[in-house]
Each structure stands twice: as C-alpha cells, then as structure tokens.
Design a protein around this motif. Structure first.
Motif, short mmCIF file in Angstrom:
data_model
loop_
_atom_site.label_atom_id
_atom_site.label_comp_id
_atom_site.label_asym_id
_atom_site.label_seq_id
_atom_site.Cartn_x
_atom_site.Cartn_y
_atom_site.Cartn_z
N ILE A 133 -5.96 -3.09 14.06
CA ILE A 133 -5.18 -2.17 13.24
C ILE A 133 -4.25 -3.01 12.36
N LYS A 134 -4.14 -2.62 11.10
CA LYS A 134 -3.16 -3.26 10.23
C LYS A 134 -2.58 -2.21 9.32
N LEU A 135 -1.41 -2.44 8.85
CA LEU A 135 -0.74 -1.50 7.97
C LEU A 135 -1.49 -1.42 6.65
N CYS A 191 -2.50 -5.30 0.49
CA CYS A 191 -1.23 -4.67 0.85
C CYS A 191 -0.83 -3.72 -0.28
N MET A 192 -0.53 -2.46 0.05
CA MET A 192 -0.22 -1.49 -0.99
C MET A 192 1.11 -0.78 -0.73
N PHE A 237 11.24 -2.17 5.53
CA PHE A 237 9.87 -2.62 5.76
C PHE A 237 9.83 -4.11 5.53
N GLY A 238 8.85 -4.75 6.14
CA GLY A 238 8.77 -6.20 6.08
C GLY A 238 7.55 -6.69 5.34
#
Length: 140
Positions: free
Chosen positions: A3-5, A50-51, A77-78
């Motif tokens: 899982i990834k953001l 990354c969005m 957020f990081g």
C-alpha cells in the motif's frame, strides 16, 4: 499487497498560486484541471507518481489560522526529498519560513516544517539512505 499513498486532496485559496508554489518548491507539474459541480476550480498536480488534488475555495480561512480544537483537520502531510543539498538550496533561494525552530533531527531522519500559500503544513523529510528504515530492535 503493498500500500502506498496515492494522493492528498486540499482546499486552497487560489489554484494558480498553489500550483505555481508547488511547482517552484517541489517540482510538481499540472496534470489535470477543471471546474467542479459546485463551480469551484480544481487541479491535480503530480511529481512522479505522487499527486495532490486541490479544490479552490477563496472564502475559507487559511489552514494555519483555524483553532486546532474547532474541528478535525489534517495536521500536516509529509514529503521525502532525496537530495539534501538541492533541498537546502530551495529553502535558501525561496526564503522558506521554517517552523518549530528550524531543522528537526529525529533518530533516523531530519525534517523541515513549512506552510504552503493556503497555510497547509508540510513536513519535508530527508534520510541518508535510499529509504527510511527503522532497526528491528528499535523500541519505538
């Protein structure tokens, strides 16, 4: 299964200034834009996979000016940067204000806390290795 953001979704005061700021500071590029069903402008920016999705609401107060106890909200957020010298150059060139006294050193990383034009807090972190790894025997 890994899982990834995928993305975060922010409300912003001004789409164009936010798109420009994220491009200048982090190298994001505009990949989609439009007008939502309530007439608000929206945009999606990306850097690699990354969005960040954004919806423009000019009448909202900046994220960093709301009382923290008034409602649930994203604290920050990081993002992780891979090039320390390049990131430090961006901080200097853009005179980014650093919160919490400047660079924070953690056991396995360093963080710079900054705010975007709409007041969202961003934790920019750097670790010396290709990825952040915690020792198996670390008590945390």
């Amino acid at each position: 299964m890994k899982i990834k953001l995928d993305h975060i979704n922010l409300t912003v005061a001004d789409i164009q200034s936010s798109v420009d700021w994220y491009a200048k500071i982090f190298g994001f590029r505009l990949v989609e834009k439009g007008v939502g069903s309530y007439g608000q402008n929206w945009a999606i920016i990306a850097s690699n996979d990354c969005m960040i999705a954004m919806n423009e609401y000019k009448d909202k107060s900046p994220a960093d000016h709301e009382p923290e106890t008034a409602f649930h909200r994203m604290y920050h957020f990081g993002v992780r940067v891979s090039d320390l010298k390049e990131w430090e150059k961006i901080v200097r060139q853009n005179k980014l204000e650093l919160y919490y006294g400047g660079v924070i050193s953690y056991p396995f990383s360093r963080s710079w806390y900054i705010h975007d034009p709409s007041g969202h807090e961003i934790d920019v972190s750097y670790t010396d290795g290709p990825e952040l790894r915690f020792p198996k025997d670390y008590p945390g």
